[in-house]
Design a protein around this motif. Structure first.
Motif, short mmCIF file in Angstrom:
data_model
loop_
_atom_site.label_atom_id
_atom_site.label_comp_id
_atom_site.label_asym_id
_atom_site.label_seq_id
_atom_site.Cartn_x
_atom_site.Cartn_y
_atom_site.Cartn_z
N SER A 199 -4.63 -34.02 -14.74
CA SER A 199 -5.86 -34.15 -15.46
C SER A 199 -6.33 -32.84 -15.98
O SER A 199 -7.31 -32.50 -16.48
CB SER A 199 -6.86 -34.83 -14.66
OG SER A 199 -7.16 -34.14 -13.56
N PHE A 202 -7.25 -32.05 -19.69
CA PHE A 202 -8.67 -32.33 -19.99
C PHE A 202 -9.67 -31.30 -19.79
O PHE A 202 -10.53 -30.60 -20.73
CB PHE A 202 -9.50 -33.49 -19.26
CG PHE A 202 -8.89 -34.80 -19.46
CD1 PHE A 202 -9.18 -35.65 -20.42
CD2 PHE A 202 -7.97 -35.38 -18.61
CE1 PHE A 202 -8.68 -36.96 -20.64
CE2 PHE A 202 -7.36 -36.59 -18.87
CZ PHE A 202 -7.97 -37.33 -19.96
N ARG A 215 -2.77 -38.75 -26.23
CA ARG A 215 -1.90 -39.48 -25.13
C ARG A 215 -1.56 -40.92 -25.67
O ARG A 215 -2.33 -41.80 -25.77
CB ARG A 215 -2.68 -39.47 -23.80
CG ARG A 215 -1.79 -40.25 -22.66
CD ARG A 215 -0.39 -39.44 -22.45
NE ARG A 215 0.28 -40.03 -21.45
CZ ARG A 215 0.53 -39.73 -20.12
NH1 ARG A 215 -0.19 -38.77 -19.62
NH2 ARG A 215 1.33 -40.42 -19.46
N THR A 219 -1.48 -44.91 -19.10
CA THR A 219 -2.33 -44.00 -17.87
C THR A 219 -3.05 -45.07 -17.26
O THR A 219 -3.42 -46.20 -17.91
CB THR A 219 -3.17 -42.84 -18.39
OG1 THR A 219 -4.09 -43.55 -19.55
CG2 THR A 219 -2.37 -41.84 -19.19
N ASP A 223 -6.44 -41.93 -13.58
CA ASP A 223 -5.87 -40.92 -14.01
C ASP A 223 -6.76 -39.74 -15.11
O ASP A 223 -6.52 -38.69 -15.03
CB ASP A 223 -4.61 -40.87 -14.92
CG ASP A 223 -3.46 -41.72 -13.99
OD1 ASP A 223 -3.13 -41.09 -13.03
OD2 ASP A 223 -2.97 -42.50 -14.60
N THR A 224 -7.76 -40.53 -15.56
CA THR A 224 -8.55 -39.90 -16.84
C THR A 224 -10.04 -39.60 -16.36
O THR A 224 -10.56 -38.92 -16.88
CB THR A 224 -8.32 -40.79 -17.75
OG1 THR A 224 -8.72 -42.09 -17.90
CG2 THR A 224 -6.82 -40.89 -18.49
N HIS A 228 -12.17 -36.70 -17.90
CA HIS A 228 -13.17 -37.37 -19.07
C HIS A 228 -14.46 -36.84 -18.87
O HIS A 228 -15.36 -36.42 -19.59
CB HIS A 228 -12.94 -38.72 -19.06
CG HIS A 228 -13.80 -39.47 -20.35
ND1 HIS A 228 -13.39 -40.69 -20.45
CD2 HIS A 228 -14.62 -38.99 -21.08
CE1 HIS A 228 -14.15 -41.05 -21.48
NE2 HIS A 228 -15.18 -39.99 -21.98
N VAL A 238 -13.60 -37.97 -25.35
CA VAL A 238 -12.37 -38.85 -25.01
C VAL A 238 -12.35 -40.32 -25.57
O VAL A 238 -13.58 -40.96 -25.47
CB VAL A 238 -11.98 -38.86 -23.55
CG1 VAL A 238 -10.70 -39.43 -23.50
CG2 VAL A 238 -12.00 -37.50 -22.80
N ASN A 257 -5.40 -47.86 -19.41
CA ASN A 257 -6.19 -47.26 -20.46
C ASN A 257 -5.38 -47.64 -21.70
O ASN A 257 -3.80 -47.75 -21.89
CB ASN A 257 -6.43 -45.88 -20.49
CG ASN A 257 -7.04 -45.45 -19.35
OD1 ASN A 257 -8.05 -45.91 -19.05
ND2 ASN A 257 -6.88 -44.29 -18.66
N ALA A 262 -8.39 -36.86 -26.53
CA ALA A 262 -9.25 -35.91 -25.81
C ALA A 262 -9.37 -34.65 -26.85
O ALA A 262 -8.42 -34.13 -27.27
CB ALA A 262 -8.83 -35.52 -24.48
#
Length: 267
Positions: A199, A202, A215, A219, A223-224, A228, A238, A257, A262
């Motif tokens: 990550s 980001f 991406r 994911t 993970d995000t 985010h 994002v 996701n 992003a």
């Protein structure tokens, strides 16, 4: 501790991330064993040790808030999520951990109303801590991992930047770059590519060091979410590829996701 106090909660999440980071670093310089999960993704004892610390500490500071965590979810333990819940990846970038390149992170985020409202991303091998808790409240701190979570280091406010006229700096996954991403980037004027794991992508945008991270691979929400939260606090965004918000708590699709992008500032 109440989750309405986002600054106070984030301080606690930072403390927990330092503790988890210390547990990870205890394994980092050893000849650890790599195990393959059912989906063939790698996992190590560091993942489990870090997750145990995070889950215990979150239960202590916010016992009424459900926690969705990667390794527990892989074992089939996914709680019912409502308006508010935590998303945890105790060791994001296990491949980077195995390769010992330092680009792995501890991710902890609070979700409210399906959006990340506070988050911490900690890269213990790099001693870089990123955290955010609402627009205009994004920071980077240089701090070493600590089993007591009591370390503090120099910190600075960070903000996403507007793209330069001569082109974008794009950051992409070190291990998941694909042809769909390359096709998407053909739509933009790109002047430089950066690569990073976990990550941190980001956070590099949040710190104003890059402009875009698309991406197209799979994911999971853990993970995000933390990255985010940091990027949103820094003024970035994002979204799904069609511009709609990337939301969380998608239990109907197994907490994975859709493709997303992003970005830094657009205004």
């Amino acid at each position: 501790m109440t989750i309405s106090d986002k600054a106070g909660l984030t301080r606690e999440l930072r403390r927990i991330a330092l503790m988890a980071g210390a547990a990870i670093m205890d394994h980092y310089h050893t000849d650890f064993e790599v195990i393959r999960k059912d989906d063939n993704s790698p996992v190590t004892a560091a993942d489990g040790d870090a997750e145990a610390i995070i889950l215990a500490e979150l239960r202590r500071i916010a016992p009424d808030i459900p926690v969705v965590s990667e390794e527990a979810a892989a074992a089939g333990h996914i709680p019912d999520v409502g308006h508010a819940f935590f998303l945890v990846d105790p060791l994001d970038g296990t491949k980077e951990f195995i390769n010992k390149n330092g680009e792995f992170t501890v991710n902890i985020a609070l979700i409210e109303g399906r959006l990340p409202v506070a988050g911490v991303v900690y890269a213990p091998a790099k001693e870089r801590m990123f955290f955010g808790h609402g627009m205009g409240h994004a920071f980077e701190e240089t701090v070493a991992a600590c089993s007591k979570g009591s370390n503090e280091g120099p910190s600075r406010a960070i903000a996403a930047r507007r793209p330069a006229n001569d082109g974008l700096v794009v950051i992409a996954s070190r291990t998941h770059r694909d042809t769909k991403t390359d096709e998407y980037l053909n739509l933009y004027k790109v002047k430089e590519f950066l690569a990073a794991g976990s990550s941190l992508k980001f956070c590099v945008i949040a710190a104003g060091e890059a402009d875009l991270y698309p991406r197209h691979g799979r994911t999971m929400e853990w993970d995000t979410a933390a990255g985010h939260a940091v990027l949103a606090a820094a003024g970035g965004s994002v979204t799904q590829l069609d511009g709609t918000p990337l939301i969380y708590g998608k239990t109907e699709r197994g907490l994975d996701n859709p493709f997303f992008v992003a970005r830094g500032r657009l205004d």
